[in-house]
Scaffold this motif. Structure first.
Motif, PDB file in Angstrom:
ATOM      1  N   LYS A 350      44.741  10.837  -6.131  1.00  7.93           N
ATOM      2  CA  LYS A 350      44.645  12.628  -5.944  1.00  7.93           C
ATOM      3  C   LYS A 350      43.850  13.157  -4.361  1.00  7.93           C
ATOM      4  CE  LYS A 350      43.486  11.982 -10.757  1.00  7.93           C
ATOM      5  NZ  LYS A 350      41.640  12.075 -11.957  1.00  7.93           N
ATOM      6  N   MET A 351      44.182  12.651  -3.920  1.00  5.90           N
ATOM      7  CA  MET A 351      43.662  12.713  -2.373  1.00  5.90           C
ATOM      8  C   MET A 351      44.976  11.720  -1.359  1.00  5.90           C
ATOM      9  SD  MET A 351      41.697  14.199  -0.539  1.00  5.90           S
ATOM     10  CE  MET A 351      39.874  14.746  -2.101  1.00  5.90           C
ATOM     11  N   PRO A 352      45.040  12.841  -0.392  1.00  8.92           N
ATOM     12  CA  PRO A 352      45.825  11.694   0.575  1.00  8.92           C
ATOM     13  C   PRO A 352      45.578  11.832   1.374  1.00  8.92           C
ATOM     14  CG  PRO A 352      45.352  14.693  -0.060  1.00  8.92           C
ATOM     15  CD  PRO A 352      44.959  14.261  -1.183  1.00  8.92           C
ATOM     16  N   LEU A 353      45.713   9.959   1.576  1.00 11.26           N
ATOM     17  CA  LEU A 353      45.338   9.433   2.507  1.00 11.26           C
ATOM     18  C   LEU A 353      46.588   9.001   3.223  1.00 11.26           C
ATOM     19  CD1 LEU A 353      42.827   7.206   0.930  1.00 11.26           C
ATOM     20  CD2 LEU A 353      42.374   9.154   1.939  1.00 11.26           C
ATOM     21  N   LEU A 354      46.148   8.547   4.485  1.00 16.71           N
ATOM     22  CA  LEU A 354      47.840   8.132   5.747  1.00 16.71           C
ATOM     23  C   LEU A 354      47.524   6.845   6.080  1.00 16.71           C
ATOM     24  CD1 LEU A 354      49.873   9.088   6.782  1.00 16.71           C
ATOM     25  CD2 LEU A 354      48.565   9.641   8.775  1.00 16.71           C
ATOM     26  N   TRP A 355      48.532   6.010   5.361  1.00 10.87           N
ATOM     27  CA  TRP A 355      48.937   4.796   5.713  1.00 10.87           C
ATOM     28  C   TRP A 355      49.733   4.334   6.270  1.00 10.87           C
ATOM     29  CZ3 TRP A 355      48.264   3.702  -0.730  1.00 10.87           C
ATOM     30  CH2 TRP A 355      46.443   4.109  -0.552  1.00 10.87           C
ATOM     31  N   ASN A 356      49.983   3.049   7.183  1.00 16.93           N
ATOM     32  CA  ASN A 356      50.640   1.903   7.401  1.00 16.93           C
ATOM     33  C   ASN A 356      51.239   0.887   7.098  1.00 16.93           C
ATOM     34  OD1 ASN A 356      52.759   1.302  10.100  1.00 16.93           O
ATOM     35  ND2 ASN A 356      51.629   1.255  11.592  1.00 16.93           N
ATOM     36  N   PRO A 357      51.982   0.621   5.982  1.00 16.24           N
ATOM     37  CA  PRO A 357      52.358  -0.810   5.685  1.00 16.24           C
ATOM     38  C   PRO A 357      52.885  -1.558   6.130  1.00 16.24           C
ATOM     39  CG  PRO A 357      53.752   0.958   4.945  1.00 16.24           C
ATOM     40  CD  PRO A 357      53.130   1.751   5.495  1.00 16.24           C
ATOM     41  N   ALA A 358      53.743  -1.219   7.922  1.00 17.72           N
ATOM     42  CA  ALA A 358      53.708  -1.864   8.565  1.00 17.72           C
ATOM     43  C   ALA A 358      53.300  -2.648   9.389  1.00 17.72           C
ATOM     44  CB  ALA A 358      55.299  -1.004  10.276  1.00 17.72           C
ATOM     45  N   GLN A 359      52.125  -2.141   9.738  1.00 19.20           N
ATOM     46  CA  GLN A 359      50.897  -2.740  10.645  1.00 19.20           C
ATOM     47  C   GLN A 359      49.588  -4.106   9.514  1.00 19.20           C
ATOM     48  OE1 GLN A 359      48.292  -0.135  12.585  1.00 19.20           O
ATOM     49  NE2 GLN A 359      49.395  -0.249  14.086  1.00 19.20           N
ATOM     50  N   GLN A 360      49.412  -4.570  10.445  1.00 19.02           N
ATOM     51  CA  GLN A 360      48.600  -5.672   9.982  1.00 19.02           C
ATOM     52  C   GLN A 360      47.552  -4.747   9.320  1.00 19.02           C
ATOM     53  OE1 GLN A 360      47.972  -9.542  12.452  1.00 19.02           O
ATOM     54  NE2 GLN A 360      49.719  -8.788  13.620  1.00 19.02           N
ATOM     55  N   LEU A 361      47.106  -5.276   9.099  1.00 17.73           N
ATOM     56  CA  LEU A 361      46.244  -4.736   8.019  1.00 17.73           C
ATOM     57  C   LEU A 361      44.864  -5.609   8.568  1.00 17.73           C
ATOM     58  CD1 LEU A 361      46.281  -6.012   3.939  1.00 17.73           C
ATOM     59  CD2 LEU A 361      46.258  -4.074   4.961  1.00 17.73           C
ATOM     60  N   ARG A 362      44.338  -6.138   9.660  1.00 15.80           N
ATOM     61  CA  ARG A 362      43.511  -6.067  10.460  1.00 15.80           C
ATOM     62  C   ARG A 362      43.059  -5.090  11.512  1.00 15.80           C
ATOM     63  NH1 ARG A 362      46.275 -11.071  12.447  1.00 15.80           N
ATOM     64  NH2 ARG A 362      46.011 -10.600  14.026  1.00 15.80           N
ATOM     65  N   PRO A 384      56.395   6.867  15.585  1.00 11.57           N
ATOM     66  CA  PRO A 384      57.802   7.428  14.843  1.00 11.57           C
ATOM     67  C   PRO A 384      58.428   5.595  14.425  1.00 11.57           C
ATOM     68  CG  PRO A 384      58.048   7.879  17.327  1.00 11.57           C
ATOM     69  CD  PRO A 384      56.604   6.904  17.092  1.00 11.57           C
ATOM     70  N   LYS A 385      57.945   4.725  14.881  1.00 11.89           N
ATOM     71  CA  LYS A 385      59.606   3.418  14.318  1.00 11.89           C
ATOM     72  C   LYS A 385      58.656   2.791  13.669  1.00 11.89           C
ATOM     73  CE  LYS A 385      60.431   1.966  19.408  1.00 11.89           C
ATOM     74  NZ  LYS A 385      60.177   0.628  20.515  1.00 11.89           N
ATOM     75  N   HIS A 386      57.804   3.447  12.418  1.00 16.66           N
ATOM     76  CA  HIS A 386      56.700   3.058  11.490  1.00 16.66           C
ATOM     77  C   HIS A 386      57.069   3.396  10.084  1.00 16.66           C
ATOM     78  CE1 HIS A 386      54.648   0.018  13.843  1.00 16.66           C
ATOM     79  NE2 HIS A 386      54.486  -0.199  13.768  1.00 16.66           N
ATOM     80  N   GLU A 387      57.233   3.497   9.092  1.00 21.20           N
ATOM     81  CA  GLU A 387      57.934   4.679   8.015  1.00 21.20           C
ATOM     82  C   GLU A 387      55.946   4.727   7.252  1.00 21.20           C
ATOM     83  OE1 GLU A 387      60.021   1.550   5.538  1.00 21.20           O
ATOM     84  OE2 GLU A 387      61.636   2.634   6.228  1.00 21.20           O
ATOM     85  N   TRP A 388      55.075   5.752   7.923  1.00 25.20           N
ATOM     86  CA  TRP A 388      54.191   5.878   7.416  1.00 25.20           C
ATOM     87  C   TRP A 388      54.142   6.720   6.135  1.00 25.20           C
ATOM     88  CZ3 TRP A 388      49.748   5.606  10.599  1.00 25.20           C
ATOM     89  CH2 TRP A 388      49.886   5.200  11.212  1.00 25.20           C
ATOM     90  N   ILE A 389      53.155   6.462   5.038  1.00 27.34           N
ATOM     91  CA  ILE A 389      52.955   6.248   3.831  1.00 27.34           C
ATOM     92  C   ILE A 389      51.841   7.297   3.374  1.00 27.34           C
ATOM     93  CG2 ILE A 389      52.493   5.395   1.104  1.00 27.34           C
ATOM     94  CD1 ILE A 389      55.525   4.625   3.195  1.00 27.34           C
ATOM     95  N   VAL A 390      52.185   8.824   3.175  1.00 33.57           N
ATOM     96  CA  VAL A 390      50.787   9.818   2.644  1.00 33.57           C
ATOM     97  C   VAL A 390      50.602   9.220   0.995  1.00 33.57           C
ATOM     98  CG1 VAL A 390      50.424  11.976   1.622  1.00 33.57           C
ATOM     99  CG2 VAL A 390      51.971  11.292   4.246  1.00 33.57           C
ATOM    100  N   SER A 391      50.087   8.923   0.646  1.00 31.18           N
ATOM    101  CA  SER A 391      49.460   7.935  -0.732  1.00 31.18           C
ATOM    102  C   SER A 391      49.713   8.900  -2.151  1.00 31.18           C
ATOM    103  CB  SER A 391      48.016   7.860  -0.659  1.00 31.18           C
ATOM    104  OG  SER A 391      46.513   9.165  -0.983  1.00 31.18           O
ATOM    105  N   CYS A 392      49.784  10.701  -1.750  1.00 27.71           N
ATOM    106  CA  CYS A 392      50.606  10.912  -2.898  1.00 27.71           C
ATOM    107  C   CYS A 392      50.510  12.489  -2.310  1.00 27.71           C
ATOM    108  CB  CYS A 392      48.571  11.321  -4.145  1.00 27.71           C
ATOM    109  SG  CYS A 392      47.401  11.901  -3.346  1.00 27.71           S
ATOM    110  N   ARG A 393      51.280  13.205  -3.464  1.00 26.04           N
ATOM    111  CA  ARG A 393      51.162  15.062  -2.454  1.00 26.04           C
ATOM    112  C   ARG A 393      51.089  16.008  -3.044  1.00 26.04           C
ATOM    113  NH1 ARG A 393      54.955  14.856   1.264  1.00 26.04           N
ATOM    114  NH2 ARG A 393      54.661  16.542   2.373  1.00 26.04           N
TER     115      ARG A 393
END
Length: 393
Positions: A350-362, A384-393
């Motif tokens: 419900k609330m958009p968050l910006l995540w980068n799943p290509a990067q290590q969690l730490r 730009p090399k990573h696939e950034w994910i917007v959790s919801c739109r």
């Protein structure tokens, strides 16, 4: 990603605001000294990216110029090794020459975007460079120094050799905040430049992104100097006054990264060919990334991935091709981010968050402030090399 129109609109707004911080006397002095030049200011850029300095400078001139005063610049050449960025440069800033490889330029010739080899102009007043930073970055797993043999080393020394050959009056250089700044300054001092640098963050200059960078100004001893009443410290103070210490900051409307989403259209699956897509979970039980996921779940008391409800984001997005097509490693990192957000009282669907799943969690950002549980309006350093994910739109 923002549309091209929104990029231009935002740059115009940013330059207008920065100019408004300068006093009338400073603007008058700037216009007087610049207009006193007998010819247009000739500028070359290398490791040009999208030539943002040229776009900004063009608008700055439109602000400074009036009917009585026409300050001029001449964009002599750009140099960028990524083709789609060269295409962008050709379509927007339109320099006289667009070279492909900065390492060729110190020889006096280089292959251009159209495939032809041409001579490199020597008579430039300003050289602007954003040399590669991957080997200096704190996110790199194998950081190298200024003579470590990586691309950061190679592109810096190619720019240094070009400056030594062309002797521009001013060199402006940008790199990551963790770059070997003192060594870089020493290299330019050795070829006759007065040096100064400061470290800034884009979020202090209106942009809703946390991107810390070092900026250098090198003045050739025989061709340029600071005003008699100024030093490099005054330049650094001015940078601070234009950024974190600017007077209007408290009254400015603060934009967030969600203001730059171009539309609410459904996300399209990325069809660009990539290298290895990663092994499925069934073949990754001894992998480092799975061990990291398990360690974080245990440390932060999150539901384990192999328990009921342990893959909440993957389950919720299983019918969204762009998400479902990601590797198990990426999806499980998104699951961890989702569980972190739910624990903090935020529903990422419900609330958009910006995540980068290509990067290590730490290393990666959760998308929210753990102290108050509120989504971050300022994005982390988006590359730009990573696939950034917007959790919801």
């Amino acid at each position: 990603a923002p549309s091209q129109k929104s990029k231009q609109t935002y740059m115009v707004a940013m330059i207008d605001r920065l100019v408004s911080v300068l006093g009338n006397d400073e603007l008058a002095s700037l216009k007087q000294r610049w207009s006193a030049l007998s010819s247009p200011l000739r500028i070359g850029t290398v490791c040009s990216g999208t030539d943002a300095p040229i776009l900004a400078l063009e608008h700055l001139l439109s602000v400074l110029n009036d009917d009585d005063q026409k300050i001029q610049m001449e964009h002599v050449f750009s140099c960028e090794n990524v083709k789609f960025k060269r295409d962008f440069i050709v379509a927007t800033t339109k320099p006289q020459l667009v070279f492909n490889d900065v390492t060729e330029l110190p020889s006096g010739k280089g292959v251009c975007h159209d495939g032809l080899t041409r001579e490199v102009p020597n008579d430039i007043n300003v050289l602007v460079a954003g040399t590669e930073c991957v080997d200096f970055s704190s996110l790199s797993n194998s950081r190298k120094g200024l003579k470590g043999g990586g691309r950061s080393d190679i592109t810096f020394w190619a720019t240094h050799k070009l400056a030594k050959k062309c002797k521009p009056a001013i060199v402006i250089l940008e790199n990551v905040a963790k770059c070997p700044a003192k060594e870089m300054e020493k290299a330019f001092e050795d070829i006759g430049y007065i040096t100064g640098h400061t470290k800034v963050c884009t979020s202090d200059y209106i942009l809703p992104q946390s991107r810390s960078r070092a900026y250098f100004v090198f003045l050739h001893c025989d061709k340029a100097r600071f005003l008699s009443s100024c030093t490099e410290d005054d330049w650094i103070n001015t940078m601070e006054r234009l950024g974190p210490k600017r007077r209007a900051q408290q009254n400015e409307k603060c934009l967030g990264w969600t203001d730059f989403l171009s539309s609410d259209n459904a996300t399209k699956k990325n069809t660009k060919k990539k290298g290895g897509r990663g092994k499925p979970l069934s073949e990754s039980l001894q992998s480092k990334w799975l061990a990291e996921v398990m360690a974080i779940e245990k440390k932060e008391k999150l539901t384990p991935y192999d328990a009921k409800g342990g893959r909440p984001y993957s389950d919720a997005t299983k019918n969204i091709k762009a998400i479902a097509s990601l590797t198990d490693r990426a999806k499980m990192r998104l699951d961890v981010q989702y569980k972190r957000a739910i624990k903090a009282g935020i529903d990422p669907l419900k609330m958009p968050l910006l995540w980068n799943p290509a990067q290590q969690l730490r290393f990666t950002d959760t998308g929210f402030n753990p102290n108050d549980g509120k989504p971050r309006p300022i994005a982390p350093c988006v590359t730009p090399k990573h696939e950034w994910i917007v959790s919801c739109r």
